[in-house]
Enzyme design. Structure first.
Site, mmCIF file in Angstrom:
data_model
loop_
_atom_site.group_PDB
_atom_site.id
_atom_site.type_symbol
_atom_site.label_atom_id
_atom_site.label_comp_id
_atom_site.label_asym_id
_atom_site.label_seq_id
_atom_site.Cartn_x
_atom_site.Cartn_y
_atom_site.Cartn_z
ATOM 1 N N ILE A 32 -4.324 -4.982 0.543
ATOM 2 C CA ILE A 32 -4.063 -5.484 0.353
ATOM 3 C C ILE A 32 -4.112 -6.825 0.936
ATOM 4 C CG2 ILE A 32 -1.519 -5.285 1.696
ATOM 5 C CD1 ILE A 32 -0.179 -6.594 -0.462
ATOM 6 N N HIS A 101 -5.947 7.796 4.862
ATOM 7 C CA HIS A 101 -6.350 6.907 4.083
ATOM 8 C C HIS A 101 -7.493 6.805 4.807
ATOM 9 C CE1 HIS A 101 -4.017 4.330 7.179
ATOM 10 N NE2 HIS A 101 -5.114 3.439 6.549
HETATM 11 P P1 5GP Z 1 -4.567 1.787 9.001
HETATM 12 O O1 5GP Z 1 -3.880 0.258 9.675
HETATM 13 O O2 5GP Z 1 -3.257 2.034 8.875
HETATM 14 O O3 5GP Z 1 -5.994 2.462 9.251
HETATM 15 O O4 5GP Z 1 -4.757 0.696 7.512
HETATM 16 C C1 5GP Z 1 -3.857 0.443 6.893
HETATM 17 C C2 5GP Z 1 -3.945 -0.536 5.287
HETATM 18 O O5 5GP Z 1 -2.968 -0.242 4.460
HETATM 19 C C3 5GP Z 1 -3.689 -1.882 6.075
HETATM 20 O O6 5GP Z 1 -5.193 -2.013 6.063
HETATM 21 C C4 5GP Z 1 -3.287 -3.000 5.465
HETATM 22 O O7 5GP Z 1 -3.892 -4.110 5.041
HETATM 23 C C5 5GP Z 1 -2.998 -1.874 3.923
HETATM 24 N N1 5GP Z 1 -1.821 -2.257 3.212
HETATM 25 C C6 5GP Z 1 -0.599 -2.112 3.723
HETATM 26 N N2 5GP Z 1 0.077 -2.494 3.164
HETATM 27 C C7 5GP Z 1 -0.249 -2.007 1.426
HETATM 28 C C8 5GP Z 1 -0.158 -2.192 0.101
HETATM 29 O O8 5GP Z 1 1.394 -2.028 0.351
HETATM 30 N N3 5GP Z 1 -0.640 -2.620 -1.014
HETATM 31 C C9 5GP Z 1 -1.995 -1.944 -0.561
HETATM 32 N N4 5GP Z 1 -2.934 -1.936 -1.386
HETATM 33 N N5 5GP Z 1 -2.146 -2.348 1.184
HETATM 34 C C10 5GP Z 1 -1.620 -2.124 2.257
#
Ligand code: 5GP
Ligand code: ZN
Length: 117
Positions: A32, A101
């Site tokens: 997102i 992820h």
């Molecule tokens: P992390 O910081 O956990 O490695 O990455 C989480 C990712 O999830 C971030 O890059 C953030 O932009 C993405 N993200 C957070 N909320 C959402 C959402 O509701 N939809 C999508 N498609 N991505 C999200």
């Protein structure tokens, strides 16, 4: 499915996502808040908190996530120029969503892997 997990809700269809790839066990959708021209998140449909937990609990599924990430890199046109696959893990790793992820990022030079310190 884990209650109150954002990515489990995406798997369930309760939260919308721009899905680019799906298998029986994995789902890939656009981040997102993209940090590169291509920024796709690849997840197992089953809930595991992080890549270490996934690898310990189900190494075969971990391989399926990697295979899905490679497939996304192909369909997104990243293979010729290269790209990066990132699993942020835990607090120091900057993980914000605790459903494992892979970030598949590319489409432009990505710079150094880490900021100089
Ligand atoms: P992390 O910081 O956990 O490695 O990455 C989480 C990712 O999830 C971030 O890059 C953030 O932009 C993405 N993200 C957070 N909320 C959402 C959402 O509701 N939809 C999508 N498609 N991505 C999200
Ligand atoms: Zn989950």
């Amino acid at each position: 499915m884990s209650a109150d997990c954002l990515f489990c809700k995406i798997v369930a269809g309760a939260v919308p996502a721009d899905v680019v790839h799906e298998t029986d066990t994995t789902l890939a959708f656009r981040d997102i808040g993209p940090k590169a021209p291509v920024h796709v998140l690849v997840i197992p449909k089953a809930h595991h908190a992080d890549v270490a937990a996934l690898a310990l609990a189900d190494p075969g599924l971990a391989g399926e996530v990697l295979a899905a990430a490679a497939a996304v890199a192909g369909t997104e046109g990243l293979l010729a120029d290269g790209y990066r696959t990132i699993f942020n893990t835990g607090g120091y790793g900057g993980q914000e969503v605790f459903h494992v992820h892979a970030h598949v990022v590319g489409g432009a030079p990505l710079g150094p892997m880490l900021s100089p310190r």
